[in-house]
Design a protein around this motif. Structure first.
Motif, mmCIF file in Angstrom:
data_model
loop_
_atom_site.group_PDB
_atom_site.id
_atom_site.type_symbol
_atom_site.label_atom_id
_atom_site.label_comp_id
_atom_site.label_asym_id
_atom_site.label_seq_id
_atom_site.Cartn_x
_atom_site.Cartn_y
_atom_site.Cartn_z
ATOM 1 N N TYR A 89 0.322 -14.493 -2.087
ATOM 2 C CA TYR A 89 -0.320 -14.820 -0.810
ATOM 3 C C TYR A 89 -0.523 -13.546 0.001
ATOM 4 N N THR A 90 -1.666 -13.464 0.662
ATOM 5 C CA THR A 90 -1.943 -12.363 1.586
ATOM 6 C C THR A 90 -1.845 -12.889 3.003
ATOM 7 N N LEU A 91 -0.867 -12.405 3.750
ATOM 8 C CA LEU A 91 -0.675 -12.832 5.132
ATOM 9 C C LEU A 91 -1.683 -12.175 6.069
ATOM 10 N N GLU A 92 -1.930 -10.881 5.851
ATOM 11 C CA GLU A 92 -2.844 -10.119 6.700
ATOM 12 C C GLU A 92 -3.561 -9.068 5.860
ATOM 13 N N ASP A 93 -4.794 -8.796 6.233
ATOM 14 C CA ASP A 93 -5.550 -7.710 5.597
ATOM 15 C C ASP A 93 -6.662 -7.290 6.552
ATOM 16 N N GLU A 94 -6.276 -6.571 7.586
ATOM 17 C CA GLU A 94 -7.194 -6.176 8.659
ATOM 18 C C GLU A 94 -6.993 -4.695 8.924
ATOM 19 N N LYS A 95 -7.913 -3.875 8.493
ATOM 20 C CA LYS A 95 -7.712 -2.426 8.456
ATOM 21 C C LYS A 95 -7.433 -1.795 9.809
ATOM 22 N N GLU A 96 -7.840 -2.431 10.882
ATOM 23 C CA GLU A 96 -7.583 -1.873 12.202
ATOM 24 C C GLU A 96 -6.255 -2.367 12.787
ATOM 25 N N GLY A 97 -5.523 -3.183 12.038
ATOM 26 C CA GLY A 97 -4.303 -3.778 12.575
ATOM 27 C C GLY A 97 -3.043 -3.175 12.013
ATOM 28 N N GLU A 98 -1.918 -3.575 12.607
ATOM 29 C CA GLU A 98 -0.595 -3.254 12.061
ATOM 30 C C GLU A 98 0.224 -4.533 11.995
ATOM 31 N N PHE A 99 0.613 -4.900 10.765
ATOM 32 C CA PHE A 99 1.393 -6.110 10.524
ATOM 33 C C PHE A 99 2.601 -5.691 9.694
ATOM 34 N N SER A 100 3.767 -5.776 10.305
ATOM 35 C CA SER A 100 4.912 -5.108 9.687
ATOM 36 C C SER A 100 6.229 -5.789 10.047
ATOM 37 N N LEU B 101 0.833 -1.196 0.000
ATOM 38 C CA LEU B 101 0.000 0.000 0.000
ATOM 39 C C LEU B 101 0.870 1.250 0.000
ATOM 40 N N LYS B 102 0.250 2.400 -0.142
ATOM 41 C CA LYS B 102 0.967 3.664 -0.074
ATOM 42 C C LYS B 102 0.855 4.257 1.322
ATOM 43 N N LYS B 103 1.751 5.186 1.640
ATOM 44 C CA LYS B 103 1.759 5.776 2.972
ATOM 45 C C LYS B 103 0.581 6.718 3.148
ATOM 46 N N GLY B 104 0.233 6.973 4.421
ATOM 47 C CA GLY B 104 -0.846 7.892 4.739
ATOM 48 C C GLY B 104 -0.361 9.022 5.622
ATOM 49 N N GLY C 71 -1.092 2.108 6.043
ATOM 50 C CA GLY C 71 -0.551 1.229 5.004
ATOM 51 C C GLY C 71 0.086 -0.033 5.530
ATOM 52 N N ARG C 72 0.102 -0.202 6.856
ATOM 53 C CA ARG C 72 0.739 -1.389 7.427
ATOM 54 C C ARG C 72 -0.263 -2.471 7.837
ATOM 55 N N TYR C 73 -1.512 -2.300 7.454
ATOM 56 C CA TYR C 73 -2.500 -3.301 7.867
ATOM 57 C C TYR C 73 -2.539 -4.493 6.922
ATOM 58 N N LYS C 74 -2.039 -4.329 5.723
ATOM 59 C CA LYS C 74 -2.027 -5.427 4.753
ATOM 60 C C LYS C 74 -0.597 -5.888 4.520
ATOM 61 N N LEU C 75 -0.391 -7.200 4.545
ATOM 62 C CA LEU C 75 0.952 -7.764 4.367
ATOM 63 C C LEU C 75 0.872 -8.886 3.346
ATOM 64 N N ASN C 76 1.640 -8.756 2.264
ATOM 65 C CA ASN C 76 1.591 -9.705 1.153
ATOM 66 C C ASN C 76 2.929 -10.398 0.932
#
Length: 341
Positions: free
Chosen positions: A299-310, A271-274, A280-285
């Protein structure tokens, strides 16, 4: 009719030869977090079916109580986490620890690099070693002046035994980011710095990918809304000008590795920065490439808009599986195993 059959065969080959990823396992390293916050994990294979992960943990990132923690995974089960080092300078002064990196050399020496300092602009590099897969560690050693060790991602060992460390620096005013490499002998005793011209790009935290004919690629975190790359054709001694890839990057850490079959694998936030640093850290591919230029998300490891996966770390184990660790909401470290082919 023959031409139609040939066209169908070509289409079928193209369809079924595309890289794909299959989930083998997904788990958290600890059920009860040992500290309120944790971040910046690293993982290494100690022996077949045995792994070690490390991360920094404490009250919060940059808190003086933050230390380096480890846990081992034997026969599919993670051990209890334990802290093995802190940033105590003396009775009245203590700094946080940062960004551990684990690496096992070809001769079996286990290396643990990490940083100590009040922030990433003023930290310094530290090192510990083990000859028995982390059961016992050497005394902590400060790296030579000007040498930081691997900043976030694992080193790469050349065929001649020399080790390349992907590294970077940040200026005191936080405006200038620069990547560089550090090279050591096979025992990580002597170091030298290899500078890379960064031009107008602001990049940090590179990872190293390997190709044939002594060709290497660095993929870097940037503030340009894209992963940035540079190439070397002489085992990392000289590097091409930095260029943008077509991979988005929201100013967040990535990691990459080269599989035994030659596929290149990248873990990143697509994703792009905000407005805020965590946007932009809620989705991890997971993305795969055959040439380092054309990338395909598999593969999508995470896609949770309220989260941070980094801050992912990635390795391939002896059995060919791909192991990934990453920060999950700053509260836990997640371990995911994929089969990629």
């Amino acid at each position: 009719m023959k031409s139609l059959s040939l066209l169908f065969l070509c289409f079928s080959f193209s369809l079924f030869s595309q890289p794909k990823a299959t989930l083998v396992k997904a788990e958290y390293i600890f059920t009860v977090p040992p500290t309120p916050a944790c971040h910046a994990s690293t993982i290494v294979e100690l022996s077949k079916n045995t792994f070690m992960a490390s991360w920094f943990g404490g009250k919060y990132e940059s808190s003086p109580d933050v230390g380096i923690w480890i846990a081992t995974n034997e026969k599919g089960k993670w051990s209890e986490a334990k802290q093995i080092v802190d940033g105590i300078i003396n009775d009245t002064l203590r700094y946080p620890c940062w960004n551990p990196v684990l690496f096992k050399t070809k001769v079996g020496k286990l290396l643990l690099f990490y940083k100590v300092g009040k922030n990433p602009r003023e930290w310094w590099g530290m090192k510990m070693t083990s000859d028995d897969n982390g059961k016992h560690w050497s005394k902590v050693e400060k790296l030579p002046e000007g040498i930081l060790g691997p900043i976030k991602n694992k080193p790469f060992q050349l065929a001649n035994g020399e080790i390349l460390y992907p590294s970077s620096t940040e200026s005191l005013d936080e405006k200038v980011w620069n990547i560089h490499l550090e090279k050591s002998d096979k025992n990580a005793k002597t170091f030298k710095k290899i500078n890379i011209a960064c031009d107008t790009f602001g990049v940090i935290q590179p990872s190293i990918l390997q190709y044939s004919d002594n060709k290497l690629q660095l993929l870097c975190r940037s503030r340009q809304n894209a992963v940035v790359q540079t190439w070397s054709s002489d085992n990392g001694n000289t590097w091409s000008p930095l260029t943008l890839t077509n991979l988005p990057n929201p100013n967040s850490g990535t990691d990459a590795t080269t599989l035994k079959n030659g596929l290149q694998v990248l873990v990143y936030n697509p994703l792009k920065k905000g407005a805020d640093w965590f946007n932009g850290r809620y989705k991890l591919n997971v993305a795969v490439s055959k040439n380092g230029k054309d990338w395909q998300d598999v593969y999508t490891l995470e896609d949770e808009k309220e989260g941070e996966f980094s801050y992912p770390a990635i390795i391939q184990s002896t059995d060919g599986l791909v192991h990934i660790t990453y920060t999950a909401n700053r509260k836990n470290i997640k371990h995911v195993v994929l089969k990629i082919d």
